[in-house]
Design a protein around this motif. Structure first.
Motif, PDB file in Angstrom:
ATOM      1  N   ILE A 107       0.849  -1.198   0.000  1.00 52.70           N
ATOM      2  CA  ILE A 107       0.000   0.000   0.000  1.00 52.70           C
ATOM      3  C   ILE A 107       0.881   1.243   0.000  1.00 52.70           C
ATOM      4  O   ILE A 107       0.602   2.223  -0.702  1.00 52.70           O
ATOM      5  N   ALA A 108       1.971   1.193   0.769  1.00 52.90           N
ATOM      6  CA  ALA A 108       2.922   2.309   0.749  1.00 52.90           C
ATOM      7  C   ALA A 108       3.536   2.462  -0.635  1.00 52.90           C
ATOM      8  O   ALA A 108       3.777   3.582  -1.106  1.00 52.90           O
ATOM      9  N   TRP A 109       3.779   1.347  -1.306  1.00 57.30           N
ATOM     10  CA  TRP A 109       4.354   1.417  -2.660  1.00 57.30           C
ATOM     11  C   TRP A 109       3.389   2.118  -3.621  1.00 57.30           C
ATOM     12  O   TRP A 109       3.817   2.860  -4.502  1.00 57.30           O
ATOM     13  N   ILE A 110       2.107   1.875  -3.424  1.00 58.54           N
ATOM     14  CA  ILE A 110       1.103   2.543  -4.254  1.00 58.54           C
ATOM     15  C   ILE A 110       1.028   4.017  -3.895  1.00 58.54           C
ATOM     16  O   ILE A 110       1.052   4.897  -4.764  1.00 58.54           O
ATOM     17  N   ARG A 111       0.934   4.318  -2.613  1.00 52.74           N
ATOM     18  CA  ARG A 111       0.756   5.699  -2.165  1.00 52.74           C
ATOM     19  C   ARG A 111       1.968   6.566  -2.486  1.00 52.74           C
ATOM     20  O   ARG A 111       1.835   7.757  -2.749  1.00 52.74           O
ATOM     21  N   GLN A 112       3.139   5.983  -2.450  1.00 50.73           N
ATOM     22  CA  GLN A 112       4.359   6.748  -2.712  1.00 50.73           C
ATOM     23  C   GLN A 112       4.720   6.790  -4.193  1.00 50.73           C
ATOM     24  O   GLN A 112       5.754   7.324  -4.571  1.00 50.73           O
ATOM     25  N   GLY A 113       3.885   6.224  -5.035  1.00 49.56           N
ATOM     26  CA  GLY A 113       4.115   6.298  -6.467  1.00 49.56           C
ATOM     27  C   GLY A 113       5.187   5.368  -6.982  1.00 49.56           C
ATOM     28  O   GLY A 113       5.706   5.558  -8.086  1.00 49.56           O
ATOM     29  N   ILE A 114       5.520   4.338  -6.211  1.00 49.44           N
ATOM     30  CA  ILE A 114       6.535   3.378  -6.658  1.00 49.44           C
ATOM     31  C   ILE A 114       5.971   2.484  -7.763  1.00 49.44           C
ATOM     32  O   ILE A 114       6.655   2.173  -8.734  1.00 49.44           O
TER      33      ILE A 114
END
Length: 414
Positions: free
Chosen positions: A304-311
């Motif tokens: 989810i962090a990867w999605i939110r941070q644009g990774i």
């Protein structure tokens, strides 16, 4: 259906009706439509960074993908079979393929990076000595298919691989000293995702593929992670002590210890994406994790962090279930909705194995359930689409044709 009224607009009616209408309209705007339940925006408790408010997703071509695994090597190494496979996928309106390039500590293309580490005593070649990946990319592009090579094993490697044998200092371990765990690929060791030499090796492999081949991006799956029991090697212990002034907790499920390791993996993914984009600005970074509760709690993969941070530019969540209701429950998880607002999102659907065949009816039901919720699909794996299946190939292909009667073209520009 609306009802049309004929009204004579006499002066006395205007004076009464128009003010009443304006009052009613203003009341509706303030309180909501009478009798309509208020909709709650789904929330998810996660230790990731706070998510900003986003606009509804733009209309995107749906993902219609398929993985090409080592089980499909007989297809990939034969030029004629590759051409037939890509032609068939194109005819059936698929739009994306994920050919494996990293499995069991080896790559499926000619790699100077791998050879420099002494981990590739042989090179996968086609039946006439040709470059397998180059041929797959060429044939797929002729059919309008995107090609996102699949970095399948991530940080996972067999303990007997040249990589593990040549670089024991790159492996991490459990608290009791064990260096292996049991996975879907059997007993495996894990490269230390916090070790700078491991990070450089992985980055170099990925950049090499982006440089040597005309691919549209790359995909990382659930093995771009670390089982939470690992991280007790001397290097990681010292790093944790230096950064936190604390000893590594004995409990591998300690929340702060889990968060520290998950953040380290996320930080590496940020660096990896930058390295890819520096080489190929339009490259798609695709991720294919397990559902979030499992991915984070047991594998420290905070996607989810990867999605939110644009990774990540694309998400395929693996939902390998035979029961339709259990399958649908995973599709309605809040994290799926979070991702759908940001990136093209699909569901990984299991299409069978030689020892575990899956009917076309089950595949159709699950595909339709995903599409009904605005989600694309990716099938695991090519050979089981119709080559090894409980029904004739022509029947299976007709089933996919019914699902995708029209094309859905995708662009490599994300």
């Amino acid at each position: 259906m609306p009802i049309q009224f004929r009204i004579r607009f006499q002066h006395w009616k205007k004076a009464v009706l128009i003010p009443l209408f304006l009052v009613s309209l203003f009341t509706v705007l303030l309180t909501g439509t009478p009798g309509m339940a208020q909709i709650e925006v789904p929330q998810i408790e996660t230790p990731s960074v706070t998510s900003p408010i986003v606009s509804p997703p733009a209309v995107r071509p749906e993902i219609r993908g398929v993985w090409l695994t080592l089980n499909d090597l007989d297809v990939m190494k034969d030029r004629t079979k590759v051409q037939d496979a890509m032609n068939q996928l194109g005819r059936l309106n698929f739009n994306t393929i994920y050919p494996v390039i990293w499995n069991s500590g080896y790559v499926t293309y000619s790699s100077a990076v791998a050879q420099q580490q002494g981990i590739q005593p042989f090179v996968y070649r086609g039946s006439d000595g040709h470059d397998i990946l180059a041929d797959v990319v060429d044939r797929a592009h002729r059919q309008g298919l995107l090609v996102l090579p699949w970095f399948e094993f991530g940080f996972m490697t067999p303990q007997t691989s040249e990589l593990a044998v040549n670089h024991p200092e790159w492996l991490t371990q459990q608290r009791n000293g064990d260096q292996t765990s049991i996975s879907g690929a059997g007993e495996v060791a894990w490269l230390n995702p916090f070790h700078p030499q491991v990070q450089q090796f992985i980055t170099s492999l990925v950049v090499e593929v982006m440089t040597q081949y005309n691919v549209d991006g790359i995909q990382f799956d659930d093995n771009m992670s670390l089982p939470r029991e690992f991280g007790y090697d001397p290097y990681t212990r010292a790093l944790y002590k230096r950064e936190t002034k604390k000893d590594v907790p004995n409990n591998p499920a300690d929340q702060a210890w889990m968060r520290w390791r998950a953040n380290k993996i996320t930080a590496f993914m940020v660096q990896l994406k930058k390295a890819v984009r520096d080489r190929k600005p339009n490259a798609i970074i695709s991720i294919s994790p397990n559902y979030y509760d499992f991915a984070y709690k047991f594998h420290l993969q905070d996607w989810i962090a990867w999605i939110r941070q644009g990774i990540a530019d694309e998400l395929i969540v693996q939902v390998y279930r035979s029961d339709l209701q259990s399958f649908i429950q995973k599709l309605t998880r809040p994290e799926i909705q979070i991702a759908l607002q940001r990136v093209p999102t699909g569901i990984g659907i299991f299409t069978g194995q030689r020892t575990n065949p899956v009917s076309i009816r089950q595949i159709q039901e699950q595909t339709q359930a995903a599409r009904d919720r605005g989600l694309g699909v990716a099938y695991f794996y090519y050979e089981s689409l119709w080559d090894i299946a409980p029904e004739p190939a022509s029947y299976r292909q007709a089933g996919f044709q019914a699902l995708f009667p029209e094309p859905a073209y995708r662009s490599s520009s994300r």
